[in-house]
Each structure stands twice: as structure tokens, then as C-alpha cells.
Design a protein around this motif. Structure first.
Motif, mmCIF file in Angstrom:
data_model
loop_
_atom_site.group_PDB
_atom_site.id
_atom_site.type_symbol
_atom_site.label_atom_id
_atom_site.label_comp_id
_atom_site.label_asym_id
_atom_site.label_seq_id
_atom_site.Cartn_x
_atom_site.Cartn_y
_atom_site.Cartn_z
ATOM 1 N N ASP A 242 0.815 -1.215 0.000
ATOM 2 C CA ASP A 242 0.000 0.000 0.000
ATOM 3 C C ASP A 242 0.848 1.264 0.000
ATOM 4 N N ALA A 243 2.106 1.144 0.433
ATOM 5 C CA ALA A 243 3.019 2.292 0.340
ATOM 6 C C ALA A 243 3.299 2.646 -1.123
ATOM 7 N N GLN A 244 3.069 1.681 -2.022
ATOM 8 C CA GLN A 244 3.259 1.936 -3.456
ATOM 9 C C GLN A 244 2.007 2.537 -4.096
ATOM 10 N N GLY A 245 0.889 2.480 -3.384
ATOM 11 C CA GLY A 245 -0.382 2.963 -3.910
ATOM 12 C C GLY A 245 -1.485 1.998 -3.518
ATOM 13 N N LEU A 246 -2.727 2.403 -3.685
ATOM 14 C CA LEU A 246 -3.852 1.574 -3.251
ATOM 15 C C LEU A 246 -4.475 0.767 -4.381
ATOM 16 N N TYR A 247 -4.023 0.992 -5.609
ATOM 17 C CA TYR A 247 -4.528 0.229 -6.749
ATOM 18 C C TYR A 247 -3.415 0.139 -7.789
ATOM 19 N N ARG A 248 -3.599 -0.704 -8.793
ATOM 20 C CA ARG A 248 -2.514 -1.054 -9.704
ATOM 21 C C ARG A 248 -1.969 0.141 -10.484
ATOM 22 N N PHE A 249 -2.855 0.985 -10.968
ATOM 23 C CA PHE A 249 -2.375 2.125 -11.765
ATOM 24 C C PHE A 249 -1.455 3.010 -10.930
ATOM 25 N N ALA A 250 -1.842 3.298 -9.691
ATOM 26 C CA ALA A 250 -1.020 4.133 -8.813
ATOM 27 C C ALA A 250 0.309 3.448 -8.501
ATOM 28 N N ARG A 251 0.282 2.142 -8.287
ATOM 29 C CA ARG A 251 1.510 1.418 -7.968
ATOM 30 C C ARG A 251 2.479 1.406 -9.148
ATOM 31 N N GLY A 252 1.919 1.291 -10.350
ATOM 32 C CA GLY A 252 2.774 1.334 -11.532
ATOM 33 C C GLY A 252 3.409 2.690 -11.737
ATOM 34 N N GLU A 253 2.627 3.739 -11.503
ATOM 35 C CA GLU A 253 3.170 5.102 -11.585
ATOM 36 C C GLU A 253 4.298 5.281 -10.565
ATOM 37 N N TYR A 254 4.086 4.758 -9.362
ATOM 38 C CA TYR A 254 5.092 4.860 -8.305
ATOM 39 C C TYR A 254 6.371 4.116 -8.685
ATOM 40 N N TYR A 255 6.209 2.891 -9.182
ATOM 41 C CA TYR A 255 7.369 2.081 -9.564
ATOM 42 C C TYR A 255 8.201 2.802 -10.620
ATOM 43 N N TYR A 256 7.538 3.317 -11.637
ATOM 44 C CA TYR A 256 8.262 3.997 -12.703
ATOM 45 C C TYR A 256 8.956 5.257 -12.185
ATOM 46 N N SER A 257 8.244 6.062 -11.410
ATOM 47 C CA SER A 257 8.825 7.314 -10.926
ATOM 48 C C SER A 257 9.987 7.061 -9.974
ATOM 49 N N GLU A 258 9.892 6.015 -9.147
ATOM 50 C CA GLU A 258 10.999 5.670 -8.259
ATOM 51 C C GLU A 258 12.203 5.175 -9.054
ATOM 52 N N GLY A 259 11.954 4.387 -10.102
ATOM 53 C CA GLY A 259 13.052 3.957 -10.963
ATOM 54 C C GLY A 259 13.754 5.136 -11.609
ATOM 55 N N GLU A 260 12.972 6.080 -12.095
ATOM 56 C CA GLU A 260 13.544 7.272 -12.726
ATOM 57 C C GLU A 260 14.337 8.093 -11.715
ATOM 58 N N ARG A 261 13.774 8.253 -10.521
ATOM 59 C CA ARG A 261 14.442 9.045 -9.483
ATOM 60 C C ARG A 261 15.765 8.403 -9.049
ATOM 61 N N ILE A 262 15.728 7.108 -8.783
ATOM 62 C CA ILE A 262 16.917 6.419 -8.274
ATOM 63 C C ILE A 262 17.999 6.339 -9.347
ATOM 64 N N SER A 263 17.608 6.155 -10.591
ATOM 65 C CA SER A 263 18.611 6.119 -11.668
ATOM 66 C C SER A 263 19.308 7.464 -11.802
ATOM 67 N N LYS A 264 18.551 8.549 -11.700
ATOM 68 C CA LYS A 264 19.154 9.886 -11.782
ATOM 69 C C LYS A 264 20.071 10.152 -10.603
ATOM 70 N N ALA A 265 19.644 9.726 -9.412
ATOM 71 C CA ALA A 265 20.472 9.923 -8.215
ATOM 72 C C ALA A 265 21.798 9.191 -8.324
ATOM 73 N N ASN A 266 21.824 8.100 -9.100
ATOM 74 C CA ASN A 266 23.040 7.309 -9.271
ATOM 75 C C ASN A 266 23.737 7.561 -10.604
ATOM 76 N N ASN A 267 23.261 8.583 -11.335
ATOM 77 C CA ASN A 267 23.842 8.946 -12.637
ATOM 78 C C ASN A 267 23.903 7.747 -13.583
ATOM 79 N N MET A 268 22.815 6.990 -13.622
ATOM 80 C CA MET A 268 22.745 5.795 -14.466
ATOM 81 C C MET A 268 21.798 6.018 -15.636
ATOM 82 N N VAL A 269 22.120 5.393 -16.761
ATOM 83 C CA VAL A 269 21.245 5.446 -17.934
ATOM 84 C C VAL A 269 19.894 4.834 -17.585
ATOM 85 N N PHE A 270 18.818 5.489 -18.022
ATOM 86 C CA PHE A 270 17.459 5.033 -17.723
ATOM 87 C C PHE A 270 16.750 4.761 -19.043
#
Length: 296
Positions: A242-270
Motif C-alpha cells: 500500500d506504500a506503493q499505492g492503493l490500486y494497480r495504476f497508482a503502484r505502476g506510476e510509483y514504480y516507474y517514478s521511483e526507478g527514474e528518481r533512483i537512476s538519476k540519483a546514481n547517474n545511471m542510464v534510464f
């Protein structure tokens, strides 16, 4: 007499017509070849006692050069329905399509969606992972058909999307080209501070090699914008999911945005791509139709 014969022939024709089934629903082959059918695969030695059913469709054409796509179904393991949807919509594509059925009697939910990486919190050797059978099946398909392509693609929906995004996360040095993870129920987010299986902490895969491999992969996160029912009885609810969201669409948005954020923080190709499918809820066929062209 002649009238009775005509009536008899008419009744026979009528009954046969009523019993006829589309060849989409009726597998006709028990070995890989042009057409469609089912093969039970047991050639991967570490999982030999846990067979996997390959529901396949191979169109007419140059089999040697056809792309290969493996399709991972949802929690119902209804690979036959996924293959039928493929044949209904993509018969004209010169693609070898194989829907993988991991039978429930051999593969529990966690052994399917989490790849059987752990048993009673103990890490298993990689060759015992459910994920590891994909490479073996790829080699088998090439050997059986004479196919000469060097890569394959993955499409997974719901539970199948959980399999797919974790496969991309943890399996390195594969022949994977592109992968679609559509409408996953919850995710293993690439956050080393979040406990596995919701994150990477204590997974044994928190190093930069894992992260750079994941972010550099061609992962397509596909989301139906109407997959927003928090009360879906197949949707997991606990503090971590539920920390990722309360339904699938929200969880998918969260997963993608966290991937984008963490890749940028580590200067990695996304290299990920997010695809939002308008007007679609938790519908595997609609998601397949709207996203499969991203693979080819």
C-alpha cells in the motif's frame, strides 16, 4: 427414401456445425512447428520435476528469422487464453509466440511471481530460480525450429508482469531484448533501503551492477489508466504494497517514478518507457493489443 437421406445429412451437418470450435481454442500440435499447440517442457534439468506447458503459435513464413516472444499470464496461469488472444489479434505477425503456463500444482504464487529465489528466507542457487528456465526454453525453441535470432522479448500481465519486471531486475547476462510488464499488482522497487520483496534490501542484489543493468534494460511499464479498483479481490494489501499505492495504476506510476528518481540519483542510464493505455482496466487482451508493437 431420398427425403430421409436429405434430412439425415442436414441433421448431421447441423450437429457438426454446433460442435465446431475455432482453431484458436483447439490446440492441434504436440511438438513445435508451423501452427499451434501445446508442448510440455521438462528439459531444464534443475526444474525437471516441475514441467512447464508451452502454448505456442508459429505462423507460416521464414521461421529462422522470426522474432520470439514469451507471454506470461496472470495468477490464473491461463496461458491458453493469452495465446488465443494473441492468435485473434496478431495472426498476421511473423512472430513465434509462446505463452508459458507454470502449473499451480508445481509453482506456488511466490514461486511464480517472485521467481523462486528464496525458500524459507534462504537464498536458492540461481539455476533453481523459476526465472532461469526462460533462457533454457529460448535455447529449446531455437533448436526445435531452426530459429536463428539472438534475442527474445517478454510480455506479462498482472502476475505475469510481476514475473517479468523481477526477471529484468535479477537476471543478468540473458538474451532479453525488450519486456512489457503490464498492470502488475505490486512491485520490487529498485530501492536498496526497502526490504525485499518490496525493495532490494537483503535480496543480495543491492550493488551498482544490478541497478545499472535494470535501469539500462528496455523495460516497458504498461498501465491501464482505469485499473484503479482498490477492492479487487486479487490485489494484495499490506503496509509495504500500500506504500506503493492503493490500486494497480497508482503502484505502476510509483514504480516507474521511483526507478527514474533512483537512476538519476546514481547517474545511471534510464531506458525504461511508461505507456499509459487510456480507458483500459485490468484487461490482459486490451493491454496486449495496445502495447505489443513496442516489442517489435
Amino acid at each position: 427414401m431420398k427425403t430421409n437421406l436429405i434430412i439425415s445429412l442436414f441433421i448431421t451437418f447441423f450437429l457438426c456445425s454446433c460442435e465446431w470450435k475455432s482453431d484458436v481454442d483447439d490446440p492441434v500440435l504436440n511438438k513445435l512447428g508451423t501452427g499451434h499447440g501445446i508442448v510440455t517442457y521438462t528439459d531444464y534439468e534443475p526444474l525437471k520435476a516441475k514441467p512447464i506447458n508451452l502454448h505456442f503459435y508459429i505462423p507460416e513464413g521464414d521461421i529462422k528469422t522470426m522474432p520470439i516472444v514469451f507471454i506470461l499470464p496472470g495468477t490464473g496461469r491461463n496461458a491458453n487464453d493469452y495465446l488465443a488472444a494473441w492468435m485473434k489479434n496478431f495472426r498476421s505477425k511473423e512472430v513465434i509466440a509462446i505463452a508459458l503456463e507454470f502449473p499451480q500444482e508445481y509453482y506456488s504464487t511466490s514461486e511464480y511471481i517472485e521467481g523462486n529465489m528464496f525458500k524459507k528466507n534462504e537464498a536458492l542457487p540461481e539455476e533453481q530460480w523459476s526465472f532461469s528456465v526462460i533462457e533454457a526454453i529460448f535455447s529449446y525453441v531455437k533448436a526445435e525450429t531452426g530459429n536463428q535470432v539472438n534475442q527474445y522479448s517478454l510480455f506479462g500481465h498482472s502476475a505475469g508482469a510481476q514475473f517479468v519486471h523481477r526477471f529484468v531486475t535479477f537476471k543478468q547476462n540473458t538474451h532479453l531484448n525488450k519486456a512489457v510488464a503490464a498492470n502488475s499488482g505490486w512491485y520490487t522497487v529498485p530501492d536498496v533501503q526497502v526490504e525485499y520483496p518490496y525493495g532490494l534490501k537483503n535480496s543480495g542484489y543491492t550493488d551498482n551492477t544490478t541497478l545499472s543493468h535494470l535501469f539500462g534494460s528496455s523495460l516497458i511499464v504498461a498501465l491501464g489508466d482505469q485499473d484503479i479498483d482498490p477492492n479487487d479481490n486479487s490485489l494484495r494489501h499490506d503496509e509495504q504494497s500500500d506504500a506503493q499505492g492503493l490500486y494497480r495504476f497508482a503502484r505502476g506510476e510509483y514504480y516507474y517514478s521511483e526507478g527514474e528518481r533512483i537512476s538519476k540519483a546514481n547517474n545511471m542510464v534510464f531506458n525504461w518507457k511508461k505507456v499509459i493505455v487510456k480507458g483500459v482496466a485490468h484487461d490482459f487482451e486490451a493491454m496486449m493489443v495496445q502495447t505489443i508493437n513496442y516489442l517489435f
